[in-house]
Scaffold this active site. Structure first.
Site, mmCIF file in Angstrom:
data_model
loop_
_atom_site.group_PDB
_atom_site.id
_atom_site.type_symbol
_atom_site.label_atom_id
_atom_site.label_comp_id
_atom_site.label_asym_id
_atom_site.label_seq_id
_atom_site.Cartn_x
_atom_site.Cartn_y
_atom_site.Cartn_z
ATOM 1 N N LYS A 86 0.834 -1.211 0.000
ATOM 2 C CA LYS A 86 0.000 0.000 0.000
ATOM 3 C C LYS A 86 0.868 1.261 0.000
ATOM 4 O O LYS A 86 1.881 1.318 0.714
ATOM 5 C CB LYS A 86 -0.887 -0.042 1.245
ATOM 6 C CG LYS A 86 -1.877 1.104 1.366
ATOM 7 C CD LYS A 86 -2.703 0.947 2.648
ATOM 8 C CE LYS A 86 -3.801 1.994 2.767
ATOM 9 N NZ LYS A 86 -4.605 1.825 4.006
ATOM 10 N N SER A 161 -9.300 1.778 3.070
ATOM 11 C CA SER A 161 -8.412 2.562 2.257
ATOM 12 C C SER A 161 -7.346 1.749 1.535
ATOM 13 O O SER A 161 -6.682 2.283 0.652
ATOM 14 C CB SER A 161 -7.719 3.601 3.143
ATOM 15 O OG SER A 161 -6.963 2.974 4.152
ATOM 16 N N SER A 185 -9.700 -0.758 7.140
ATOM 17 C CA SER A 185 -9.177 -0.480 5.803
ATOM 18 C C SER A 185 -8.540 -1.666 5.097
ATOM 19 O O SER A 185 -8.271 -1.597 3.901
ATOM 20 C CB SER A 185 -8.178 0.678 5.860
ATOM 21 O OG SER A 185 -8.864 1.908 5.938
#
Lengths: 439, 439
Positions: A86, A161, A185
């Site tokens: 990420k 996210s 997330s």
């Protein structure tokens, strides 16, 4: 929508790498081939999972992994496995963009601690995946890099996210990805995209080198095609850190599971997940109250981290993020303090539940993935509904796993399992024994 | 203005109690005689130090103390010594009024931990002393019991919030009193009233049974006629808890002392205190920045404790207290979090200073005692000026002692000494060697 890694488990890959049926370099070639194929999609329908690729670095790492294996050095189940990271997690020499114009051109000096752990385990880092701006949102469609699309329906949000990490796995581009989870997330996009996502207990994977959202709630987590992939990756990363769990009571079907009934959720979603735990007694837990606690903590801590940026360059935020921050700035300090007091009371209550049960089960999400940019209604702006069932376990720091539980209207639904700190194995054991997942 | 105990040290009293020149019952009779004499003052000029007396309980305790001493049981230097207790500290069976209409008629079930420690040391608890409402203010003139007056000038404030405890000692009614100190509430009235007040390091005296103002900053402290009285009382209470301090460098006059120059203070006050430390090099420290940190922490924590009372019965607060609380409610959470980050930076800086010096010296107050109810000007409403030089040591949790340093315009001035945690003895040693105090 499947890619090379769809349906290939980490266990399969490990076997093939050691039998000579696969090489790290060969697996990596499949990664880039599937990413390149996706790049041919029409521009407004791209999945948009990756924001940065490190072809050169990954090829060198894969070559090294193959040489090590050939010379008898075996770093374990992640050796030679391609992994996506990420884009709020630092990888030395690559940009860390945070999905925000604030960090355009920012290149990380050093690896985050979790990336060092990945490299030590022999994993091959292929690139960085799209994130909701500063990880401050669960929809995955607010980013300077544009929305990350759901491979099950490209008009729908991936969830966030850790949007790109989930989509890269769900589309079969990589077998494993790292994400972060402050209110859900990792688990939110895992559920929306039909894969598995695991948030360890608080603090087990260090967050050094990860851009903070809310230090009290931030967790590093893993995303894989199945719960077993999460288990393998987690154990490869943390080694023997996990305590030995008390064994599941084998005389009870699927161990001692309590069902936490969510209020106001899509009834079809609830029914789909409940069907996996037909005998679990329902236990009450005020998840909305826990969400209030979550919001107070997250908003105060997030604004404290962003205060100077908001003061000096507010225009560099995307409007939904700036609006959230401006609202967060107004949360009074006494609410923050009160939240911890209330958290302690909930922690006692849930510890009592986890004395009587091995696991708590509930849906991961209130709904299936909404359309991108959907800013009205219950899944709308700031989308508090998105974290309704996930953020409780960040507040309490408990391990939580989301696994595919079926579909509603053709869209994936996730089942969420929660247990005591140190009993993570129970989550993976139970996931492996769920009827719909093994059937 | 002197009473029976004026000029009689705890050491004197201990000697007399053991030689038979005094008895606990006899000392107690002097306490009540001086309180009764004061009650004959004109109503609008009463010192108003006490809010509750426990004649019966105190007489029984004094009798018991005398019997123990007669039978060879000696509990140490507080045995048989009359002590007054601030009215936010629980004494079993007596009202704890907090200076507020909210607690009218409220009687404590059990002793606070510090009261238990006093009783174990043989002290005789005579009653409860007036406090600024909920200890939330440094002036001592905001209380449902009316203002506590300064014995040096009854039109002036005693300082607070341990107003009655300071005045009871300063007027010679008792030789010793307990107070609490969140931003200076022991040292402020000690300085204004011309006595000694000591705030131990954070956490050394437990706060159980003390009504909280701001748990991160709350300290229990002691007030006595001299620094030596504070030393005796402190050691009698905490026993061997104090670490052995590094010895003062005897080759340097008065040890290694740094002078912290206060900005914006009354120059006569500064000159009076500076004269005690003529050779101390001045070191910079941003006390106003520390006061900002103090306010953020205190206001958020205080409102969290009062939120329900403000919501349900705001009219029961005195207007200045309600106004402070309403302002405190608006302090944003991110400022609270930031305050702790900034505190850590200051703590490192001051630890560096205390590596090079044994003690820091500065005035206790920016000014001498203002008039009661003076709500305009620099010492006015909410009087942030009152805590300007004291609250830093609450934020940092360091031991701090205020001792009489002379007078300005006939009103007392206090010198404040600060040292490392565990080196409390240095404070008392230094205070005993200050020229103006021994001369």
């Amino acid at each position: 929508m499947g890619g090379f890694f769809t349906g290939r488990t980490l266990a399969d890959l490990g076997r093939d790498l050691r039998s000579g049926d696969a090489s790290a370099a060969g697996l990596l070639a499949h990664v880039f081939a599937s990413i390149d194929a996706e790049a041919d999609a029409e521009a407004d329908a791209e999945l948009n999972a990756f924001v940065t690729l490190d072809r050169e670095g990954a090829e060198a790492a894969a070559k090294w992994a193959d040489q090590e294996l050939a010379s008898g050095i075996d770093r374990g189940p992640l050796h030679g496995v391609p992994v996506a990271v990420k884009d709020i997690i630092d990888v030395a020499g690559l940009p860390t963009g945070m999905g925000s114009a604030h960090f355009t051109g920012h290149v990380a000096d050093a690896d985050a601690a979790c990336v060092t752990m990945l490299r030590d385990a022999g994993a091959v880092i292929v690139g960085k995946t799209g994130t909701h701006e500063f990880a401050y949102g669960g929809s995955g469609d607010v980013s300077v890099n544009g929305p990350v699309r759901n491979p099950h329906d490209r008009e729908r949000m991936s969830g966030g996210s850790s949007s790109g990490s989930a989509v890269a796995v769900a589309a079969g581009m990589v077998p494993l990805a790292l994400g972060t989870d402050t209110g859900g997330s990792v688990r939110i996009p895992a559920a929306f995209c039909g894969i598995a996502g695991f948030k360890p207990p608080y603090g087990v994977i260090p967050t050094d080198g990860v851009f903070p959202l809310s230090p009290t709630l931030d967790h590093v987590g893993v995303l894989a095609g199945s719960a077993d992939g999460c288990r393998i990756a987690y154990h490869a990363l943390v080694g023997p850190a996990e305590a030995v769990p008390s064994p599941v009571d084998e005389s009870v079907p699927h161990g001692r599971v309590a069902w936490i009934e969510p209020e106001s959720a899509d009834p079809d979603v609830v029914r789909t997940v409940r069907a996996l735990f037909p005998d679990a007694p329902a236990e009450p837990l005020d998840l909305f109250e826990l969400r209030r606690i979550f919001r107070a903590i997250q908003d105060c801590e997030a604004y404290e981290i962003h205060a100077e940026r908001v003061a000096e360059a507010p225009e560099r935020y995307l409007p939904p993020t700036l609006e959230r921050l401006e609202q967060a700035a107004r949360t009074p300090g006494w609410r923050y303090i009160r939240a911890f007091r209330e958290r302690d009371a909930f922690a006692q209550r849930v510890a009592g539940l986890l004395d009587r049960y091995d696991l708590l089960a509930l849906p991961t999400m209130m709904m299936t993935a909404p359309k991108i940019g959907e800013t009205e209604g219950p899944f709308g702006r700031h989308a508090p509904a998105l974290v309704s069932l996930t953020c409780a376990w960040n507040v309490l720091g408990l391990p939580a796993l989301s696994v595919p539980a079926g579909t509603v209207g053709g869209l994936p639904v996730g089942a969420q399992l929660v247990t005591r700190r140190g009993a993570e194995s129970l989550l993976f054991d139970m996931a492996g024994r769920l009827p719909s997942l093994t059937g």
